[in-house]
Design a protein around this motif. Structure first.
Motif, PDB file in Angstrom:
ATOM      1  N   GLU A 276      -1.608  15.790   0.139  1.00 10.68           N
ATOM      2  CA  GLU A 276      -2.718  16.580  -0.382  1.00 10.68           C
ATOM      3  C   GLU A 276      -2.898  16.379  -1.887  1.00 10.68           C
ATOM      4  N   PHE A 277      -1.785  16.131  -2.590  1.00 11.45           N
ATOM      5  CA  PHE A 277      -1.903  15.878  -4.025  1.00 11.45           C
ATOM      6  C   PHE A 277      -2.655  14.578  -4.281  1.00 11.45           C
ATOM      7  N   GLY A 278      -2.532  13.630  -3.354  1.00 18.14           N
ATOM      8  CA  GLY A 278      -3.323  12.399  -3.459  1.00 18.14           C
ATOM      9  C   GLY A 278      -4.810  12.705  -3.417  1.00 18.14           C
ATOM     10  N   HIS A 279      -5.205  13.554  -2.447  1.00 16.50           N
ATOM     11  CA  HIS A 279      -6.619  13.970  -2.376  1.00 16.50           C
ATOM     12  C   HIS A 279      -7.030  14.695  -3.659  1.00 16.50           C
ATOM     13  N   TYR A 280      -6.179  15.612  -4.108  1.00 18.66           N
ATOM     14  CA  TYR A 280      -6.485  16.418  -5.296  1.00 18.66           C
ATOM     15  C   TYR A 280      -6.682  15.537  -6.525  1.00 18.66           C
ATOM     16  N   LEU A 281      -5.736  14.623  -6.758  1.00 17.78           N
ATOM     17  CA  LEU A 281      -5.801  13.777  -7.948  1.00 17.78           C
ATOM     18  C   LEU A 281      -7.040  12.885  -7.919  1.00 17.78           C
ATOM     19  N   ALA A 282      -7.335  12.307  -6.736  1.00 16.93           N
ATOM     20  CA  ALA A 282      -8.514  11.449  -6.620  1.00 16.93           C
ATOM     21  C   ALA A 282      -9.793  12.247  -6.842  1.00 16.93           C
ATOM     22  N   ALA A 283      -9.838  13.488  -6.321  1.00 15.52           N
ATOM     23  CA  ALA A 283     -11.021  14.332  -6.511  1.00 15.52           C
ATOM     24  C   ALA A 283     -11.243  14.628  -7.985  1.00 15.52           C
ATOM     25  N   ARG A 284     -10.170  14.953  -8.686  1.00 21.71           N
ATOM     26  CA  ARG A 284     -10.291  15.242 -10.119  1.00 21.71           C
ATOM     27  C   ARG A 284     -10.752  14.007 -10.896  1.00 21.71           C
ATOM     28  N   LEU A 285     -10.197  12.846 -10.555  1.00 19.35           N
ATOM     29  CA  LEU A 285     -10.573  11.614 -11.247  1.00 19.35           C
ATOM     30  C   LEU A 285     -12.033  11.230 -10.966  1.00 19.35           C
ATOM     31  N   CYS A 286     -12.529  11.626  -9.790  1.00 17.91           N
ATOM     32  CA  CYS A 286     -13.916  11.307  -9.431  1.00 17.91           C
ATOM     33  C   CYS A 286     -14.895  12.405  -9.862  1.00 17.91           C
ATOM     34  N   GLY A 287     -14.380  13.426 -10.542  1.00 21.83           N
ATOM     35  CA  GLY A 287     -15.254  14.461 -11.073  1.00 21.83           C
ATOM     36  C   GLY A 287     -15.628  15.558 -10.108  1.00 21.83           C
ATOM     37  N   VAL A 288     -14.915  15.682  -8.975  1.00 22.76           N
ATOM     38  CA  VAL A 288     -15.213  16.724  -7.994  1.00 22.76           C
ATOM     39  C   VAL A 288     -14.440  17.983  -8.357  1.00 22.76           C
ATOM     40  N   LYS A 289     -15.075  19.131  -8.245  1.00 18.19           N
ATOM     41  CA  LYS A 289     -14.416  20.397  -8.560  1.00 18.19           C
ATOM     42  C   LYS A 289     -13.515  20.823  -7.401  1.00 18.19           C
ATOM     43  N   VAL A 290     -12.256  21.121  -7.703  1.00 20.21           N
ATOM     44  CA  VAL A 290     -11.288  21.564  -6.692  1.00 20.21           C
ATOM     45  C   VAL A 290     -11.134  23.077  -6.804  1.00 20.21           C
ATOM     46  N   LEU A 291     -11.382  23.759  -5.696  1.00 20.28           N
ATOM     47  CA  LEU A 291     -11.309  25.218  -5.676  1.00 20.28           C
ATOM     48  C   LEU A 291      -9.901  25.728  -5.369  1.00 20.28           C
ATOM     49  N   ARG A 292      -9.211  25.029  -4.423  1.00 20.39           N
ATOM     50  CA  ARG A 292      -7.878  25.506  -4.039  1.00 20.39           C
ATOM     51  C   ARG A 292      -6.997  24.341  -3.596  1.00 20.39           C
ATOM     52  N   PHE A 293      -5.732  24.429  -4.015  1.00 18.91           N
ATOM     53  CA  PHE A 293      -4.702  23.510  -3.513  1.00 18.91           C
ATOM     54  C   PHE A 293      -3.662  24.384  -2.817  1.00 18.91           C
ATOM     55  N   SER A 294      -3.536  24.246  -1.493  1.00 18.31           N
ATOM     56  CA  SER A 294      -2.633  25.114  -0.723  1.00 18.31           C
ATOM     57  C   SER A 294      -1.501  24.324  -0.093  1.00 18.31           C
ATOM     58  N   VAL A 295      -0.281  24.810  -0.300  1.00 17.95           N
ATOM     59  CA  VAL A 295       0.882  24.316   0.441  1.00 17.95           C
ATOM     60  C   VAL A 295       1.066  25.260   1.612  1.00 17.95           C
ATOM     61  N   GLY A 296       0.871  24.753   2.834  1.00 15.36           N
ATOM     62  CA  GLY A 296       0.898  25.607   4.015  1.00 15.36           C
ATOM     63  C   GLY A 296      -0.512  25.926   4.470  1.00 15.36           C
ATOM     64  N   MET A 297      -0.615  26.449   5.671  1.00 17.10           N
ATOM     65  CA  MET A 297      -1.912  26.779   6.267  1.00 17.10           C
ATOM     66  C   MET A 297      -1.982  28.283   6.536  1.00 17.10           C
TER      67      MET A 297
END
Length: 455
Positions: free
Chosen positions: A22-43
């Motif tokens: 998930e951190f891979g998705h998060y880092l790529a989103a930030r680098l591409c300028g997408v706003k991240v609302l939540r990073f959750s460990v667990g469901m």
């Protein structure tokens, strides 16, 4: 305690691997300028969270430890809530198709990179493994007819240097899947030449193996396995059949009832199969050879009678330390990750066409069991397990199933080809079909897990 350790080892491994994904998705989103609302460990329900940074991204821990997610600003999930004008440019769906591909692919890529880092660290530190020395018990086997002999040490396979038994198995497995011929260069001990060793080239055909053979110990189908030490006796237990017969620590058993003994494993098997039967052992002791008659005691194990001499046998194979330098360790780790990924896709392909049984699909119960076993074996085994599962997680997420990353990549690939995104109706139908397929795979995995557990 074993159950607790197994559960903890499983949760630590899975939690780490999912977080990295998930951190891979998060880092790529930030680098591409997408706003991240939540990073959750667990469901599931959030039980703890804190907001950080300019965007006030919520970092959360959720109730169910099996999973995690990154929630980005996405018009499809906003419902009736309007997106502020200044944030529209940072909304996920408004990004170019190539940025969306990067963001989605970053999760599996993070898992592959983690595997490379783990393997590189292990290769740099050094991994103790059995040497690639083979055991050929039968003169009628495929291995023997190809020219392999008991005690041969594999030096290379099709030009690739082999340092351990694990590497030899891996290379032979890949050639077996391709139904090819493996050219083995082996080192053979010869008593009548000055240095006592010569190299031989052996062409081992793997075409005789079928898909069912590959599901188990495929090398035994060819007639060879990992070599074991000679039949040298260890500690003699007091008042046991071995001591009563006059056997001593360090005695080497050359033959039983006139039949040569291949190694310690063969001797142990012969004793186990001879409860209460007098055996004539031909012994080598301090350069002298002589016979001793010993009668194995009878013990009942799992409802069957087995023979016991009450003597310890050294059955552990000869070991070597597989260690690689800095740059070479990274290259070797990258190659292992790549080869493992390709092998996983090949096996999945063979499952689809029926060449490999669905029994090979494993679920969380089997993974948890392996997590517990490897954690008890030591840090090296556990980190190797984590690297392998990280690769499996990356491969699984690349499958073209709509609810997985691979399904989204399929959508975006179609968008690149057609110049327009897939319709919402098509997406909804594919999502339901993908969820049904994923549930079916999970059902098969759980069924296989339960069968393995009961057997």
């Amino acid at each position: 305690m074993k159950l607790i350790q197994t559960i903890l080892a499983f949760l630590v491994a899975l939690g780490t691997l999912v977080t990295i994904h998930e951190f891979g998705h998060y880092l790529a989103a930030r680098l591409c300028g997408v706003k991240v609302l939540r990073f959750s460990v667990g469901m599931g329900k959030v039980i703890f969270s804190r907001k950080f940074g300019k965007d006030q991204t919520e970092w959360a821990i959720s109730m169910l430890p099996l999973g995690g997610y990154v929630k980005m600003l996405d018009v499809r999930e906003q419902g009736d809530t309007p997106i502020p004008k200044e944030d529209l440019v940072r909304e996920f769906c408004r990004q170019s198709v190539w940025k969306r591909i990067i963001i989605v692919a970053a999760g599996p890529i993070a898992n592959f990179l983690l595997a490379i880092i783990l393997y590189a660290g292990l290769f740099l530190y050094g991994i103790p493994e059995p040497i690639a020395k083979i055991r050929v018990p039968s003169n009628n086997s495929i291995a023997y007819e190809a020219g392999l002999r008991h005690g041969d040490r594999i030096l290379s396979i099709n030009g690739l240097i082999v340092k351990s038994w694990g590497e030899a198995q891996w290379e032979l497995m890949q050639h077996a899947l391709a139904k090819g011929v493996a050219e083995l260069v082996v080192e053979r001990e010869v008593g009548d030449i000055p240095n006592g060793k010569v190299n031989r080239v052996v062409d081992l055909s793997l075409q005789q193996l079928n898909a069912k053979d590959l599901e188990g110990d495929f090398l035994s189908k060819l007639g060879f396995s990992l070599a074991r030490p000679a039949a040298v006796l260890g500690e003699i237990l007091p008042a046991g059949p071995a001591q009563l017969a006059g056997l001593r620590h360090g005695d080497r058993v050359l033959a039983v009832n006139g039949e040569s003994v291949l190694d310690g494993l063969a001797f142990t098997e012969t004793i186990s199969a001879s409860p209460g039967i007098p055996l004539r052992l031909h012994i080598l002791r301090n350069q002298s050879e002589f016979d001793i008659v010993a009668t194995p005691a009878t013990e009942v194990v799992a409802g069957s009678q087995v023979g016991r001499l009450k003597v310890q046998m050294m059955l552990a194979p000869e070991m070597t330390l597989v260690k690689t330098g800095g740059v070479d360790s990274v290259l070797k780790a990258s190659r292992k990750t790549w080869d493992t990924s390709l092998l996983s896709f090949k096996m999945l392909g063979k499952m689809l066409v029926g060449e490999v049984s669905l029994k090979n699909v494993t679920g969380p119960i089997t993974i948890a069991d392996y997590a517990g076993q490897t954690s008890r074996s030591g840090v090296i085994s556990y980190l190797s397990f984590m690297a392998l599962i990280s690769i499996s997680l990356g491969v699984m997420n690349l499958l073209p199933i709509p609810v997985l990353d691979g399904g989204h990549l399929l959508y975006y690939s179609l968008e690149v080809l057609t110049g327009k995104p897939v319709s919402e109706r098509f997406g909804e139908i594919a999502q339901r079909a993908g969820l049904a397929l994923l549930m079916a795979i999970m059902a098969v995995a759980f069924f296989n897990d339960i069968v393995r557990l009961m057997s």
